[in-house]
Design a protein around this motif. Structure first.
Motif, mmCIF file in Angstrom:
data_model
loop_
_atom_site.group_PDB
_atom_site.id
_atom_site.type_symbol
_atom_site.label_atom_id
_atom_site.label_comp_id
_atom_site.label_asym_id
_atom_site.label_seq_id
_atom_site.Cartn_x
_atom_site.Cartn_y
_atom_site.Cartn_z
ATOM 1 N N THR A 107 0.816 -1.214 0.000
ATOM 2 C CA THR A 107 0.000 0.000 0.000
ATOM 3 C C THR A 107 0.850 1.265 0.000
ATOM 4 O O THR A 107 1.987 1.270 0.491
ATOM 5 C CB THR A 107 -0.936 0.042 1.218
ATOM 6 N N VAL A 108 0.269 2.316 -0.540
ATOM 7 C CA VAL A 108 0.861 3.642 -0.517
ATOM 8 C C VAL A 108 -0.269 4.626 -0.227
ATOM 9 O O VAL A 108 -1.376 4.477 -0.756
ATOM 10 C CB VAL A 108 1.535 3.987 -1.858
ATOM 11 N N TYR A 109 0.010 5.625 0.602
ATOM 12 C CA TYR A 109 -0.985 6.630 0.948
ATOM 13 C C TYR A 109 -0.440 8.031 0.688
ATOM 14 O O TYR A 109 0.758 8.286 0.843
ATOM 15 C CB TYR A 109 -1.348 6.537 2.434
ATOM 16 N N ALA A 110 -1.342 8.929 0.353
ATOM 17 C CA ALA A 110 -0.979 10.334 0.304
ATOM 18 C C ALA A 110 -0.689 10.794 1.725
ATOM 19 O O ALA A 110 -1.311 10.327 2.689
ATOM 20 C CB ALA A 110 -2.122 11.152 -0.284
ATOM 21 N N ASP A 111 0.258 11.717 1.865
ATOM 22 C CA ASP A 111 0.624 12.200 3.199
ATOM 23 C C ASP A 111 -0.589 12.772 3.934
ATOM 24 O O ASP A 111 -0.696 12.641 5.155
ATOM 25 C CB ASP A 111 1.702 13.273 3.081
ATOM 26 N N SER A 112 -1.495 13.379 3.203
ATOM 27 C CA SER A 112 -2.635 14.060 3.823
ATOM 28 C C SER A 112 -3.629 13.092 4.468
ATOM 29 O O SER A 112 -4.460 13.521 5.268
ATOM 30 C CB SER A 112 -3.365 14.914 2.782
ATOM 31 N N VAL A 113 -3.553 11.807 4.129
ATOM 32 C CA VAL A 113 -4.528 10.857 4.682
ATOM 33 C C VAL A 113 -3.871 9.770 5.545
ATOM 34 O O VAL A 113 -4.581 8.943 6.125
ATOM 35 C CB VAL A 113 -5.361 10.191 3.563
ATOM 36 N N LYS A 114 -2.569 9.774 5.638
ATOM 37 C CA LYS A 114 -1.880 8.753 6.438
ATOM 38 C C LYS A 114 -2.370 8.782 7.873
ATOM 39 O O LYS A 114 -2.487 9.844 8.482
ATOM 40 C CB LYS A 114 -0.369 8.976 6.392
ATOM 41 N N GLY A 115 -2.643 7.599 8.387
ATOM 42 C CA GLY A 115 -3.116 7.481 9.756
ATOM 43 C C GLY A 115 -4.618 7.652 9.918
ATOM 44 O O GLY A 115 -5.168 7.374 10.986
ATOM 45 N N ARG A 116 -5.286 8.107 8.848
ATOM 46 C CA ARG A 116 -6.738 8.306 8.926
ATOM 47 C C ARG A 116 -7.490 7.373 7.966
ATOM 48 O O ARG A 116 -8.598 6.941 8.271
ATOM 49 C CB ARG A 116 -7.092 9.758 8.583
ATOM 50 N N PHE A 117 -6.897 7.102 6.807
ATOM 51 C CA PHE A 117 -7.533 6.265 5.794
ATOM 52 C C PHE A 117 -6.823 4.919 5.723
ATOM 53 O O PHE A 117 -5.610 4.828 5.904
ATOM 54 C CB PHE A 117 -7.466 6.918 4.413
ATOM 55 N N THR A 118 -7.601 3.896 5.407
ATOM 56 C CA THR A 118 -7.048 2.556 5.215
ATOM 57 C C THR A 118 -7.621 1.939 3.948
ATOM 58 O O THR A 118 -8.845 1.877 3.799
ATOM 59 C CB THR A 118 -7.359 1.639 6.403
ATOM 60 N N ILE A 119 -6.739 1.515 3.063
ATOM 61 C CA ILE A 119 -7.179 0.831 1.845
ATOM 62 C C ILE A 119 -7.001 -0.669 2.035
ATOM 63 O O ILE A 119 -6.026 -1.120 2.638
ATOM 64 C CB ILE A 119 -6.387 1.332 0.609
ATOM 65 N N SER A 120 -7.956 -1.424 1.533
ATOM 66 C CA SER A 120 -7.882 -2.887 1.605
ATOM 67 C C SER A 120 -8.590 -3.457 0.382
ATOM 68 O O SER A 120 -9.275 -2.732 -0.341
ATOM 69 C CB SER A 120 -8.525 -3.400 2.892
ATOM 70 N N ARG A 121 -8.418 -4.742 0.165
ATOM 71 C CA ARG A 121 -9.041 -5.355 -1.007
ATOM 72 C C ARG A 121 -9.442 -6.786 -0.717
ATOM 73 O O ARG A 121 -8.854 -7.444 0.134
ATOM 74 C CB ARG A 121 -8.122 -5.291 -2.223
ATOM 75 N N ASP A 122 -10.431 -7.237 -1.474
ATOM 76 C CA ASP A 122 -10.865 -8.623 -1.449
ATOM 77 C C ASP A 122 -10.611 -9.159 -2.851
ATOM 78 O O ASP A 122 -11.374 -8.867 -3.778
ATOM 79 C CB ASP A 122 -12.349 -8.701 -1.082
ATOM 80 N N ASN A 123 -9.552 -9.918 -3.017
ATOM 81 C CA ASN A 123 -9.168 -10.380 -4.348
ATOM 82 C C ASN A 123 -10.223 -11.315 -4.957
ATOM 83 O O ASN A 123 -10.420 -11.323 -6.173
ATOM 84 C CB ASN A 123 -7.823 -11.087 -4.295
ATOM 85 N N ALA A 124 -10.883 -12.083 -4.127
ATOM 86 C CA ALA A 124 -11.894 -13.012 -4.638
ATOM 87 C C ALA A 124 -13.074 -12.263 -5.254
ATOM 88 O O ALA A 124 -13.750 -12.782 -6.151
ATOM 89 C CB ALA A 124 -12.376 -13.920 -3.523
ATOM 90 N N LYS A 125 -13.319 -11.054 -4.772
ATOM 91 C CA LYS A 125 -14.452 -10.258 -5.262
ATOM 92 C C LYS A 125 -14.007 -9.122 -6.173
ATOM 93 O O LYS A 125 -14.844 -8.334 -6.623
ATOM 94 C CB LYS A 125 -15.236 -9.686 -4.081
ATOM 95 N N ASN A 126 -12.704 -9.010 -6.437
ATOM 96 C CA ASN A 126 -12.179 -7.892 -7.232
ATOM 97 C C ASN A 126 -12.708 -6.560 -6.705
ATOM 98 O O ASN A 126 -13.164 -5.698 -7.468
ATOM 99 C CB ASN A 126 -12.527 -8.053 -8.716
ATOM 100 N N THR A 127 -12.663 -6.424 -5.410
ATOM 101 C CA THR A 127 -13.216 -5.243 -4.743
ATOM 102 C C THR A 127 -12.153 -4.579 -3.877
ATOM 103 O O THR A 127 -11.377 -5.264 -3.211
ATOM 104 C CB THR A 127 -14.423 -5.645 -3.885
#
Length: 114
Positions: free
Chosen positions: A56-76
């Motif tokens: 993962t990579v985050y913009a500095d402005s959202v680090k610590g507040r936003f979390t990206i995740s994915r479900d590969n089985a659902k392509n989501t």
């Protein structure tokens, strides 16, 4: 290939939202998935991205507040947004690279009131 976002809305400062983006269609593999955003009068910017391996990579402005995740089985891909600020107000776009091509979603509006 279709890329469809959901989960935007209006929230007060300090609140939370969870965005979802599902890719569907003739997809053999989805590698890169990302969230970008565009505020009025500003250029579109990367918010966060995640590879198939989970890097993962985050913009500095959202680090610590936003979390990206994915479900590969659902392509989501998901974007959990906490401690929202008025400056997070924007249209959030999902971007997916699948089978070597890039696809954008239609965008979902996130508005944070002060």
């Amino acid at each position: 290939v279709q890329v469809v976002e959901s989960g935007g809305g209006l929230v007060q400062t300090g609140g939370s939202l969870r965005l979802s983006c599902a890719a569907s269609g003739s997809i053999s593999s989805v590698n890169y998935m990302a969230w970008n955003r565009q505020a009025p009068g500003k250029q579109r910017e990367l918010v966060a991205r995640i590879t198939g391996g989970g890097s993962t990579v985050y913009a500095d402005s959202v680090k610590g507040r936003f979390t990206i995740s994915r479900d590969n089985a659902k392509n989501t891909v998901y974007l959990e947004m906490n401690s929202l600020k008025p400056e997070d107000t924007a249209v959030y776009y999902c971007y997916v690279i699948a089978t070597g091509y890039g696809y954008w979603g239609q965008g979902t509006q996130v508005t944070v009131s002060s």
